[in-house]
Scaffold this active site. Structure first.
Site, short mmCIF file in Angstrom:
data_model
loop_
_atom_site.label_atom_id
_atom_site.label_comp_id
_atom_site.label_asym_id
_atom_site.label_seq_id
_atom_site.Cartn_x
_atom_site.Cartn_y
_atom_site.Cartn_z
N HIS A 15 26.08 18.53 30.99
CA HIS A 15 25.88 17.18 30.48
C HIS A 15 24.88 16.41 31.31
CE1 HIS A 15 26.72 12.89 29.82
NE2 HIS A 15 27.04 13.26 28.60
N LEU A 76 34.77 21.72 28.60
CA LEU A 76 36.13 22.24 28.59
C LEU A 76 36.79 22.14 27.23
CD1 LEU A 76 37.35 20.87 32.03
CD2 LEU A 76 36.64 23.20 31.47
N HIS A 81 29.83 16.68 22.01
CA HIS A 81 28.66 17.34 22.60
C HIS A 81 28.51 18.77 22.09
CE1 HIS A 81 27.78 14.00 25.19
NE2 HIS A 81 28.94 14.07 25.80
#
Length: 262
Positions: A15, A76, A81
Site C-alpha cells: 500500500h 491480509l 484495494h
C-alpha cells in the site's frame, strides 16, 4: 537443447505510507522471501506514498523484456484495494506483460502461527494461554466481506485455547481496540493481550497501540515474520498454476466480473 522455463517475476504490491517504518518493514519482508527462494526475482511496488510505484516497476520489467509477472497484494483481507485499486493499476500495465494477480495473504493458518510468534516474543508463554484474552486488532474496512473474515479468524483462534478472542478495528468499523480490551476484562480474563493483525507499522497500527494502553501485553506487527514470508511464496506458487492473463485489459474485465464493479 532443453531450457528450464523462466519463473514469473514476483511483484509484491504494498500500500505505502508516509511513515518510513512501513516501507522499511516491507523491504525486510521481501528480503526474507528472497532468502527462502534463491533465484526467484522479487520486486516491490507501492500504490501510494512510496517509490517505486507499481506502474514504474511494470514499465521497467516490460522494458527489460520480462513477460510473466505474478502481482501479489500485500494485504491480509480481500477488500477495496484487492478488488478495485490493484486490478485497475494492473490494467494499465504494458500489453506485452502476462500478469497473474495472486490472492491476498489471509486468511491462513500461517498467519495465526505468526500471531502466536509475536505474542510469545511479547512475553506470553503456553501456560498463559487459557487465562489470557486476546484482541485481534486489524486496520478495519468498510467492506463487509473483510470484516466477516476478521470475525471468523477470531473465532478460529479462540478454539486453539485462549480464554477469549475478540476482533477490533482501528478505523471504519467497531469495536475499537480499547473497547475490546474492556470487554475481555469484563469477561474475567486474568490477562489481556493485543495482537495487531497488520503487516507493517504506520498510522493505523499506532492507533491500535494507543487503544492497547489498558492491556497487559501488546505484540508487534506481523512484519517480516518467517510465516508471512512463506505465505507469500505459497500465494505465488498458487498463482503460477493459474491461467495467465494475456495483456492487462482482460484482467480488468475479469476483476469487474468478480467484484460486481462497473
Amino acid at each position: 537443447m532443453f531450457r528450464k522455463p523462466v519463473r514469473p517475476v514476483l511483484l509484491v504490491v504494498a500500500h505505502g505510507s508516509r511513515d518510513p517504518r512501513h516501507a522499511a518493514t516491507v523491504h525486510a519482508l521481501v528480503r526474507r522471501v528472497r532468502s527462502l527462494r534463491r533465484g526467484l526475482r522479487v520486486e516491490t511496488g507501492f500504490l501510494d506514498f512510496n517509490s517505486p510505484s507499481v506502474p514504474e516497476v511494470l514499465e521497467s520489467l516490460a522494458a527489460e523484456g520480462v513477460r510473466d509477472v505474478v502481482a501479489l497484494p500485500l494485504l491480509l483481507t480481500r477488500a477495496f484495494h484487492a478488488k478495485a485499486d490493484i486490478p485497475a493499476v494492473l490494467a494499465d500495465a504494458p500489453g506485452a506483460l502476462r500478469i497473474r494477480q495472486a490472492a491476498v495473504l489471509g486468511p491462513s493458518p500461517l498467519l495465526l502461527t505468526a500471531l502466536e510468534r509475536r505474542l510469545a516474543q511479547a512475553g506470553l508463554t503456553p501456560a498463559d494461554k487459557s487465562s489470557t484474552g486476546v484482541v485481534l486488532a486489524s486496520a478495519g474496512s468498510t467492506d463487509p466481506e473483510a470484516i466477516a473474515v476478521i470475525a471468523d479468524i477470531a473465532r478460529e483462534w479462540w478454539h486453539t485455547g485462549w480464554c477469549a478472542v475478540r476482533p477490533a478495528f482501528a478505523s471504519a468499523s467497531l469495536p475499537r481496540t480499547e473497547d475490546a480490551v474492556r470487554e475481555l476484562r469484563d469477561l474475567g480474563c486474568r490477562r489481556v493481550a493485543v495482537a495487531p493483525y497488520v503487516l507493517a507499522p504506520g498510522f493505523l497500527p499506532d492507533r491500535i497501540a494507543r487503544g492497547a494502553a489498558g492491556a497487559d501485553v501488546l505484540a508487534d506487527v506481523l512484519g517480516p515474520a518467517p510465516e508471512v514470508a512463506r505465505l507469500l511464496l505459497r500465494r505465488y506458487d498458487e498463482a503460477r498454476g493459474a491461467q495467465p492473463i494475456l495483456g492487462s485489459r482482460p484482467l480488468a474485465a475479469s476483476a469487474r466480473a468478480n467484484t460486481g464493479a462497473s
